[in-house]
Design an enzyme around this catalytic site. Structure first.
Site, mmCIF file in Angstrom:
data_model
loop_
_atom_site.group_PDB
_atom_site.id
_atom_site.type_symbol
_atom_site.label_atom_id
_atom_site.label_comp_id
_atom_site.label_asym_id
_atom_site.label_seq_id
_atom_site.Cartn_x
_atom_site.Cartn_y
_atom_site.Cartn_z
ATOM 1 N N THR A 66 86.878 69.127 47.199
ATOM 2 C CA THR A 66 86.678 69.250 45.752
ATOM 3 C C THR A 66 86.882 67.913 45.036
ATOM 4 O O THR A 66 86.207 67.633 44.042
ATOM 5 C CB THR A 66 87.656 70.295 45.189
ATOM 6 N N ASP A 72 82.588 70.094 52.700
ATOM 7 C CA ASP A 72 83.531 71.068 52.164
ATOM 8 C C ASP A 72 84.440 71.384 53.353
ATOM 9 O O ASP A 72 83.942 71.754 54.431
ATOM 10 C CB ASP A 72 82.760 72.319 51.715
ATOM 11 N N SER A 73 85.731 71.258 53.184
ATOM 12 C CA SER A 73 86.611 71.361 54.357
ATOM 13 C C SER A 73 86.643 72.758 54.948
ATOM 14 O O SER A 73 87.186 72.966 56.038
ATOM 15 C CB SER A 73 88.027 70.890 54.026
ATOM 16 N N SER A 74 86.040 73.725 54.264
ATOM 17 C CA SER A 74 85.960 75.053 54.871
ATOM 18 C C SER A 74 85.082 75.011 56.124
ATOM 19 O O SER A 74 85.122 75.929 56.945
ATOM 20 C CB SER A 74 85.446 76.084 53.864
ATOM 21 N N GLN A 114 104.911 86.910 60.544
ATOM 22 C CA GLN A 114 104.015 87.036 59.396
ATOM 23 C C GLN A 114 104.737 86.694 58.100
ATOM 24 O O GLN A 114 104.089 86.498 57.069
ATOM 25 C CB GLN A 114 103.463 88.458 59.309
ATOM 26 N N CYS A 115 106.062 86.678 58.126
ATOM 27 C CA CYS A 115 106.818 86.274 56.928
ATOM 28 C C CYS A 115 106.634 84.773 56.723
ATOM 29 O O CYS A 115 106.761 84.003 57.677
ATOM 30 C CB CYS A 115 108.316 86.525 57.099
HETATM 31 N N1 ASP Z 1 86.344 74.196 49.371
HETATM 32 C C1 ASP Z 1 87.023 72.972 49.010
HETATM 33 C C2 ASP Z 1 87.320 72.211 50.290
HETATM 34 O O1 ASP Z 1 88.239 72.573 50.968
HETATM 35 C C3 ASP Z 1 88.270 73.275 48.268
HETATM 36 C C4 ASP Z 1 89.040 72.085 47.788
HETATM 37 O O2 ASP Z 1 88.863 70.963 48.205
HETATM 38 O O3 ASP Z 1 89.911 72.287 46.895
HETATM 39 O O4 ASP Z 1 86.641 71.287 50.624
#
Ligand code: ASP
Length: 347
Positions: free
Chosen positions: A14, A62-64, A285-286
């Site tokens: 982002t 996009d790091s996703s 999971q905590c």
């Molecule tokens: N989708 C974006 C990413 O991870 C989210 C971000 O950077 O805040 O690249």
């Protein structure tokens, strides 16, 4: 101020995104845009910033979309830049979605690094109203100029966190990252980067680079499955995932202090996977606190099946560690022993 420049590596996220008809997309020309944004700082703050150079990824992402291959390429890029011996420290600009994964993986690959590596990003693009990008970059640059910082850290919202302890904690808030089981490494106080040096890595974990990079070109596909228990989880599904040929390790996110259902069929799947040489580990999971497997009878089955304790590691730290260990030329016994040892302050 340090004399050698810092190096900023821009990977996407982002921070550098621009509007498109389909929503935000990674943007380029980041060196110019950073210089432009810095002119918005008061002159004294601009003047006191460390000098830096910028390198931009050929295709910012996009790091996703990041995969283990991206972690491995980035570690190699940092190691090559480190070998140039021209830079006092490094700042990585990264998307927030998988930032904690990349920071964790870098920590294992760049073990013992004796320079700061500060990973940052932002919740809003650099040019957006009320953007946190410039403040995060300024803080990251100031921390990256401190020679006493000798590890992979994450800088976000004025906080410095151990990279391998971080998690993305908030989808939108500026204060978007947390380190649920380790205190802050530093903080911005009145515009100054204050490092809490006593919380840095132990002497034997720092100051002596012994990088462990991946030499085989790496892989996009993770050899590690992540399985969070849910009530009613079917043994059949567990079997499909863990006994898949492409899976060589599994992280189980179990109940509370380390419990699983007392179900012989489920335990048998775990034992079979272990018996095939797959590395199995368990965390809770905590979000806070370590597992203490074996406290309850309901956790005994994990021990019997050879599942290793992940202590209070984050899922990001545990999975990237398993991916890392599998990529190294190690025996199963060595992998197990290293998983149970704190390599970079991850446990
Ligand atoms: N989708 C974006 C990413 O991870 C989210 C971000 O950077 O805040 O690249």
């Amino acid at each position: 101020m340090t004399e050698a420049p810092l190096l900023i590596l821009y990977t996407g996220g982002t921070f550098g995104m621009v509007e498109s008809p389909r929503g935000l997309v990674p943007g380029g020309d980041i060196a110019r845009r950073i210089q432009q944004a810095l002119t918005g700082l008061p002159p004294a703050r601009q003047a006191s910033l460390p000098s830096f150079e910028v390198r931009e990824a050929a295709t910012p992402i996009d790091s996703s979309a990041a995969t283990p291959l991206d972690w491995q390429s980035l570690a190699r890029e940092l190691a090559d830049a480190y070998a140039e011996q021209r830079y006092a420290g490094f700042v990585v600009i990264h998307g927030t979605d998988t930032l904690a994964w990349t920071a964790s993986s870098l920590a294992y690959q760049l073990q013992g690094i004796d320079r700061p590596v500060v990973v940052t990003g932002s919740q809003k693009p650099l040019e957006a109203d009320d953007s946190d990008a410039l403040a995060n970059l300024e803080a990251a640059l100031r921390f990256a100029a401190l020679p006493a910082l000798q590890e992979i850290a994450v800088c976000f919202a004025g906080k410095l966190l151990r990279g391998v302890r971080t998690r993305k904690w908030d989808t939108h808030a500026v204060d978007g990252f947390a380190s649920p089981n380790y205190p802050l490494l530093g903080e911005m106080v009145a515009g100054q980067a204050i490092l809490y040096a006593a919380r840095g890595l132990d002497d034997q974990q720092r100051g002596l680079p012994r990088f462990e990079l991946t030499n085989d070109g790496g892989s996009r596909e993770s050899p590690v499955a992540r399985i969070a228990l849910w009530p009613g989880l079917s043994t059949r599904l567990l079997e499909r995932w863990l006994l898949d040929d492409g899976i060589h390790a599994g992280l189980l996110e179990v109940w509370g202090s380390g419990n699983i259902p007392d179900d012989p069929a489920l335990l048998e799947v775990l034992a079979r996977a272990s018996g095939e040489g797959k590395l199995l580990a368990a965390i809770s999971q905590c979000p806070h606190g370590p597992v203490a497997i074996g406290t309850y009878a309901a956790g005994q089955g994990l021990l019997d099946a050879g599942v290793m304790s992940g202590d209070a590691m984050t899922p990001e730290a545990a999975i990237t560690k398993l991916v890392h260990l599998l990529a190294q030329p190690l025996s199963e016994a060595e992998r197990r022993q290293r998983f149970l040892t704190s390599l970079v302050g991850e446990r």
